[in-house]
Scaffold this active site. Structure first.
Site, mmCIF file in Angstrom:
data_model
loop_
_atom_site.group_PDB
_atom_site.id
_atom_site.type_symbol
_atom_site.label_atom_id
_atom_site.label_comp_id
_atom_site.label_asym_id
_atom_site.label_seq_id
_atom_site.Cartn_x
_atom_site.Cartn_y
_atom_site.Cartn_z
ATOM 1 N N HIS A 115 -56.377 25.009 15.436
ATOM 2 C CA HIS A 115 -55.868 23.720 15.645
ATOM 3 C C HIS A 115 -54.545 23.002 15.928
ATOM 4 C CE1 HIS A 115 -54.782 24.928 11.675
ATOM 5 N NE2 HIS A 115 -54.044 23.743 11.690
ATOM 6 N N HIS A 179 -43.912 20.125 5.062
ATOM 7 C CA HIS A 179 -45.562 20.743 3.678
ATOM 8 C C HIS A 179 -45.834 22.246 3.896
ATOM 9 C CE1 HIS A 179 -46.155 22.200 8.122
ATOM 10 N NE2 HIS A 179 -47.502 22.427 7.728
HETATM 11 O O1 LIG Z 1 -55.580 26.678 7.831
HETATM 12 C C1 LIG Z 1 -54.475 26.551 8.055
HETATM 13 O O2 LIG Z 1 -53.984 28.067 7.430
HETATM 14 C C2 LIG Z 1 -53.912 25.568 7.559
HETATM 15 C C3 LIG Z 1 -53.737 24.758 7.916
HETATM 16 C C4 LIG Z 1 -53.253 23.358 7.693
HETATM 17 C C5 LIG Z 1 -53.363 22.437 6.637
HETATM 18 C C6 LIG Z 1 -52.113 21.335 6.678
HETATM 19 C C7 LIG Z 1 -51.322 20.811 7.784
HETATM 20 C C8 LIG Z 1 -51.012 22.297 8.310
HETATM 21 O O3 LIG Z 1 -50.077 22.197 9.691
HETATM 22 C C9 LIG Z 1 -52.428 23.284 8.727
HETATM 23 O O4 LIG Z 1 -51.964 23.553 9.364
HETATM 24 FE FE FE2 Z 2 -50.186 23.670 10.922
#
Ligand code: A1EG2
Ligand code: FE2
Length: 314
Positions: A115, A179
């Site tokens: 993603h 984050h």
């Molecule tokens: O599925 C994961 O390992 C992390 C997913 C994910 C959640 C919040 C912000 C992000 O940038 C992100 O990548």
């Molecule tokens: Fe991420």
């Protein structure tokens, strides 16, 4: 040929654990602005810097950086799956010049991306195939990480190389800002998780769902104030946006990786993608930030930013 930049946070929790509608409306408007900016620029090529979250790149062979001459999206969190529209000749040209300038970048004829790449391309240009692309992976989670100064040097080398392509190039950075989502860490993971971090490609549907549900639950708890993950740090995020906009990005070289984590959580290393994109812009001369969006969005576990920039004619 002109260059332009768009950097953005991503979060797979968008649409899965949403904040108030006013917040969504603000983010939508900021993305609409970014899409208009990109459409007006009309890039021939997107060079996108993005991380991976143990969906495409694993500890069986973990490069700091990798340029893809061909790439497959794994389609995690419902993102588009399948091949990206990679400009192979551009990827080879960039890799040759980056290597020649002394930055040891890895290279892939079948890079697997998640993603981090797909959500950005879908939000900015509609799909993973809409515009010819060169995907550049930047390791932002798997310790050990090199110093952030190397990311700037990578970005500058990519920027110099891109100037020789004779194309309108848009640099995209996807990730950050502060984050701390629950991404497993090798050092502290139980044995069966360690194995998945080494060689976890093609998980079963149940495994993928369990993983994604863990992150969705964490977002819910974080928004409710009961999660154990690190808080967002809007002060740190806004300072980073200011530093990137100032053009004096070498000052970031003195920030240690430990300091990133202390201030802004483990996944703050994803801002490496922004630093690389801005460094690539700097290779073409002075730049000017034309829009900035920032908002803390705990539901998405994200200090959520979007910025656009153009080169300044001198
Ligand atoms: O599925 C994961 O390992 C992390 C997913 C994910 C959640 C919040 C912000 C992000 O940038 C992100 O990548
Ligand atoms: Fe991420």
């Amino acid at each position: 040929m002109p260059v332009a930049l768009c950097t953005m946070s991503h979060s797979p929790l968008m649409g899965r654990n949403d904040p108030a509608q006013t917040v969504i409306d603000d983010v939508d408007a900021a993305f609409e602005n970014a899409r208009t900016f990109i459409a007006d620029f009309a890039p021939d090529l997107i060079v996108i810097f993005a991380p991976d979250h143990y969906n495409g790149v694993y500890y069986d062979l973990m490069p700091p950086f990798c340029i893809g001459a061909a790439a497959q999206s794994v389609g995690d969190y419902g993102t588009e799956s399948g091949p990206l529209n990679v400009d192979r000749d551009a990827a080879y040209a960039l890799a040759r010049e980056v290597l020649a300038s002394g930055v040891d970048v890895a290279f892939s004829e079948r890079m697997h991306v998640d993603h981090g790449f797909a959500q950005a391309l879908q939000l900015l240009v509609g799909s993973i195939t809409a515009v010819p692309t060169v995907p550049i992976f930047i390791n932002s989670v798997a310790e050990p990480l090199g110093p952030v100064s190397r990311v700037r040097l990578l970005g500058e080398a990519v920027g110099r190389a891109a100037a020789n392509l004779n194309k309108r190039v848009l640099f995209v950075g996807s990730g950050g800002l502060s984050h701390d989502p629950p991404v497993p860490q090798f050092a502290t993971a139980p044995a069966e998780v360690k194995e998945k971090l080494i060689d976890g490609r093609n998980p079963t549907e149940a495994e993928r769902n369990a993983r994604e549900q863990r992150v969705i639950d964490a977002g819910r708890d974080f928004a409710a104030g009961v999660a154990t993950i690190a808080p967002l740090n809007p002060h740190w995020d806004r300072n980073l946006l200011d530093v990137l906009a100032s053009g004096e990005i070498e000052q970031i070289d003195s920030w240690t990786n430990e300091w990133f984590v202390e201030q802004a959580g483990h996944s703050s290393h994803e801002v490496r993608t922004w630093i690389a994109a801005y460094a690539a812009m700097s290779a073409a001369g002075k730049y000017r930030v034309t829009s900035t969006f920032y908002r803390e969005i705990p539901e998405w576990i994200a200090g959520f930013g979007i910025s656009t920039a153009v080169a300044v004619d001198e």
